[in-house]
Scaffold this active site. Sequence first.
Site, PDB file in Angstrom:
ATOM      1  N   ARG A  90       0.886  -1.282   0.149  1.00 48.34           N
ATOM      2  CA  ARG A  90       0.011   0.119   0.014  1.00 48.34           C
ATOM      3  C   ARG A  90       0.943   1.293  -0.095  1.00 48.34           C
ATOM      4  NH1 ARG A  90      -1.907   2.026   4.186  1.00 48.34           N
ATOM      5  NH2 ARG A  90      -2.157  -0.102   5.214  1.00 48.34           N
ATOM      6  N   TYR A 108     -14.969  16.822 -16.562  1.00 49.21           N
ATOM      7  CA  TYR A 108     -15.462  15.508 -16.631  1.00 49.21           C
ATOM      8  C   TYR A 108     -16.533  15.384 -15.580  1.00 49.21           C
ATOM      9  CZ  TYR A 108     -15.122  10.350 -16.316  1.00 49.21           C
ATOM     10  OH  TYR A 108     -15.538   9.114 -16.300  1.00 49.21           O
ATOM     11  N   ASP A 160      -6.164  18.791 -15.439  1.00 48.01           N
ATOM     12  CA  ASP A 160      -6.011  17.526 -16.088  1.00 48.01           C
ATOM     13  C   ASP A 160      -5.931  17.503 -17.675  1.00 48.01           C
ATOM     14  OD1 ASP A 160      -7.575  15.344 -17.282  1.00 48.01           O
ATOM     15  OD2 ASP A 160      -9.235  15.403 -15.817  1.00 48.01           O
ATOM     16  N   LYS A 179      -7.155   6.064 -20.130  1.00 51.05           N
ATOM     17  CA  LYS A 179      -7.191   6.671 -21.651  1.00 51.05           C
ATOM     18  C   LYS A 179      -5.784   6.568 -22.440  1.00 51.05           C
ATOM     19  CE  LYS A 179     -11.137   7.647 -19.972  1.00 51.05           C
ATOM     20  NZ  LYS A 179     -11.643   8.850 -19.369  1.00 51.05           N
TER      21      LYS A 179
HETATM   22  C1  LIG Z   1     -12.025   9.367 -18.195  1.00 51.23           C
HETATM   23  C2  LIG Z   1     -11.608  10.896 -17.472  1.00 51.23           C
HETATM   24  C3  LIG Z   1     -11.606  10.813 -15.969  1.00 51.23           C
HETATM   25  C4  LIG Z   1     -11.746   9.817 -15.139  1.00 51.23           C
HETATM   26  O1  LIG Z   1     -10.927   8.588 -15.031  1.00 51.23           O
HETATM   27  P1  LIG Z   1     -11.057   7.324 -14.529  1.00 51.23           P
HETATM   28  O2  LIG Z   1     -10.040   6.472 -14.839  1.00 51.23           O
HETATM   29  O3  LIG Z   1     -12.453   6.741 -15.658  1.00 51.23           O
HETATM   30  O4  LIG Z   1     -11.375   7.278 -13.368  1.00 51.23           O
HETATM   31  C5  LIG Z   1     -11.071  12.324 -15.759  1.00 51.23           C
HETATM   32  N1  LIG Z   1     -10.706  13.236 -16.628  1.00 51.23           N
HETATM   33  C6  LIG Z   1     -10.837  12.937 -17.996  1.00 51.23           C
HETATM   34  C7  LIG Z   1     -10.753  14.133 -18.857  1.00 51.23           C
HETATM   35  C8  LIG Z   1     -11.356  11.791 -18.302  1.00 51.23           C
HETATM   36  O5  LIG Z   1     -11.477  11.704 -19.832  1.00 51.23           O
END
Ligand SMILES: *Cc1c(COP(=O)(O)O)cnc(C)c1O
Length: 428
Positions: A68, A121, A204, A229
Site C-alpha cells: 500500500r 469530466y 487534467d 485513456k
Molecule cells: C476518464 C476521465 C476521467 C476519469 O478517469 P477514470 O480513470 O475513469 O477514473 C477524468 N478526466 C478525464 C478528462 C477523463 O476523460
Amino acid sequence: MPNNFRPESLMMTHAYRPELSEGAIKPPIFQTSTFVFESAEAGKAYFELAYGLRERGQQEESGLIYSRINNPNLEILEDRLCLWDQAEACAVFESGMSAISTVMLCFLRPGDLLLYSRPTYGGTDHFVNHVLREMDIMAVGFGPEDDAETIEGRILESGRADRLRLVYVETPANPTNSLIDLRMMRGIADRFSRADQRVRLAVDNTYMGPLWCSPLEHGADLVLYSATKYIGGHSDLIAGAVLGDRESLAAVRVLRTFLGNMASPHTCWLLLRSLETLKVRMERQQENARHLADYLTGHPLVERVYYLGHLSASSAEGQLFRRQYSGPGAMISFDIRGGEAEAFRFLNALKLVKLAVSLGSTESLVQHPATMTHVGVCPEERARMGITDKLIRLSVGVEHHEDLRADLEAAFMAVSTDSPVEKRAVLG
Ligand SMILES: *Cc1c(COP(=O)(O)O)cnc(C)c1O
C-alpha cells in the site's frame, strides 16, 4: 532526463535493474503484499523515511515495506511517467477519479474555495458539486469564454477570495475541444496567492497528454491523468496519475497511503507495457484523426467539426493552440445534419468504430455526449456548451485510416437512405 535520451527511448528500461530480478529483461509482476527486511535496523530506517521522521541520507533509497506504501511495479511506473512531463515526482492511483479526488481532498479544507473550469469530466463535476459541497468547500466555475477579469470578479463575489486554495482546469474541454489559457490561469492563481499560501494550479491533461501538452511548462503545479485513456491505451484497465513537484507529491502520497487507493502491481505492470508504445500509438492516432477531420469537414451531412487542427492560425484560439500544444490530438467532435434520430442512425450503422464511452484507446470509439457522457449536465448548460442532440464525439484509434473513413461513409449512407422523409414516402 538521463543521458538526454528521449522518453520514448527510455520507456523499455528506465528505473528497472534486471540484476535484482534474476536478469529478467522485463520487470516481473511483484504480486506481494509485504517485503522482508534484511534486518530490524533496515526496517526501522525504512519506516523513518516513509513517515518523514528524518531527512533522507545522500545515497539512501526508500526501502520496500508494504504494497500500500510502495511496490517495485508502482515505483518503476512512477519514475517512467515523470520523464514525459519532466516532473519531479509522480503518484499512480487505481483510477483517474481517485487521482482527482485525492488531490482535491489533499489541498482543500472546509471553508475553502475551489476555482474550476467547465465543462469538466462528469465524475469530477459530481465530486466538486456534491461531495466537496457537503464538506463546505465552495466551488466557482468558469468557461473557455471567460477572460481573467470576469473570472477574478467571480472569485471576489464568492466572499471567499482569501480562501482560494486550488485552481482546477481541464483543457481542451470535453467534448467540444474549447481551450483554456494556462498562462492566464497561472496569473490568476498568483494574484490570489499569499507569501505563506500558494494557490496551486492543477490541470487534467488526459485529453492531450503526455505527448501534445506539458502543463508544467505552462505554469501548472500538478498534472493529472486518467491513465485509463491514452496512457493505458488498450481499454483493458482503469488507472490514474498525478505529477508535479516533490513537496506537493509528498502530501498527495501520504493521503494515498491512508486512503489506500494506489494502483495494484498488475495494473502497474500493464501500464509499463503500454508506455513502451505510447508515442507510436498516439502519433498514429493523431495522424488518423487528421485524415478523418478533413473528410468530415467536406461532408454534406456534417454541419460543423470541432477539431483543433482546423483552428485558423490568426484567430486568438489558434494562437493559444500553437502556444500550448504540439499537436491537435485524436479527438474529434462533429454536428451531424439533423438531430438525435440522425445521430443515432449514424451510431448504430458503424461497424469498425465501436459505440462506447472512454477515449484514447487503440480502437476507435464513438458516443453521443447529450444522452451519454453529458446526460447529467442540466439542459441549459449543455446548450451553452454546444452539446446538442446532433453532436457526436469520436476518439480515433490506430486502424488504417481508409478503413475508418469507409466505415464512416457507410454509416452516413445509412443515415441518408434511412431518412424520415424517404421513409414516409416508402410507407405512402
Ligand atoms: C476518464 C476521465 C476521467 C476519469 O478517469 P477514470 O480513470 O475513469 O477514473 C477524468 N478526466 C478525464 C478528462 C477523463 O476523460
